[in-house]
Design a protein around this motif. Structure first.
Motif, mmCIF file in Angstrom:
data_model
loop_
_atom_site.group_PDB
_atom_site.id
_atom_site.type_symbol
_atom_site.label_atom_id
_atom_site.label_comp_id
_atom_site.label_asym_id
_atom_site.label_seq_id
_atom_site.Cartn_x
_atom_site.Cartn_y
_atom_site.Cartn_z
ATOM 1 N N GLN A 51 0.833 -1.205 0.000
ATOM 2 C CA GLN A 51 0.000 0.000 0.000
ATOM 3 C C GLN A 51 0.868 1.255 0.000
ATOM 4 N N ASP A 52 1.961 1.246 0.785
ATOM 5 C CA ASP A 52 2.868 2.390 0.804
ATOM 6 C C ASP A 52 3.452 2.648 -0.581
ATOM 7 N N SER A 85 2.280 1.726 -3.434
ATOM 8 C CA SER A 85 1.233 2.098 -4.400
ATOM 9 C C SER A 85 0.887 3.584 -4.336
ATOM 10 N N LYS A 86 1.287 4.261 -3.259
ATOM 11 C CA LYS A 86 1.041 5.706 -3.127
ATOM 12 C C LYS A 86 2.174 6.547 -3.697
#
Length: 121
Positions: free
Chosen positions: A31-32, A34-35
Motif C-alpha cells: 500500500q505504501d 502504491s502511493k
C-alpha cells in the motif's frame, strides 16, 4: 496501452519471520509503494516451486514477487519514479521491515518493447 513495470523479487529473512514478512508486505508495504507518484497498480505473488514449467527451466530462488504497474515510459520518467520511491523510503512514507531480506531483494524497472498480446489477438 502497455505500461512499464517495477518488478521486485523478495524473501523473508528466514522461516521464523515469513509470516510477519507476509503480513507486513501485504498489509503495509504494498500500500505504501502504491502511493508513490506514478504507481497505477500493485499485485503480490508467491513463486510456486512445486510445478515444473518446462524441463530444465528452474523457478527463481526467491519466494515472492511484487509487480507494480507504473506510468513511466522514458528513462527520465523512470528516474523520477525511482527518486520518488527512494524519497518515500528515506522519509518513512514507504516502510521497510527488518523481516525483509534486503541482501537478496532485487528490483528491476521494465519498459514494454511489444504491444500487449492476448489470446484473441
Amino acid at each position: 496501452m502497455v505500461r512499464s513495470i517495477f518488478l521486485v523479487l523478495s524473501n523473508a529473512t528466514g522461516p521464523d519471520t515469513d509470516a510477519e514478512f507476509n503480513r507486513w508486505y501485504s498489509q503495509k508495504h504494498i500500500q505504501d509503494v502504491s502511493k508513490v507518484p506514478g504507481v497505477i497498480s500493485a499485485t503480490r505473488y508467491r513463486i510456486e516451486k512445486g510445478v515444473t514449467v518446462l524441463p530444465g527451466v528452474n523457478a527463481d530462488s526467491h519466494a515472492y514477487v511484487a509487480i507494480y504497474e507504473i506510468e513511466a515510459k522514458t528513462n527520465e520518467e523512470l528516474e523520477v519514479f525511482a527518486a520518488s520511491l527512494r524519497n518515500g523510503i528515506a522519509s518513512g512514507a514507504v516502510d521497510i521491515s527488518p523481516t525483509l531480506d534486503f541482501v537478496s531483494v532485487t528490483g528491476s524497472l521494465c519498459v514494454p518493447i511489444t504491444p500487449r498480446v492476448t489470446a484473441d489477438s
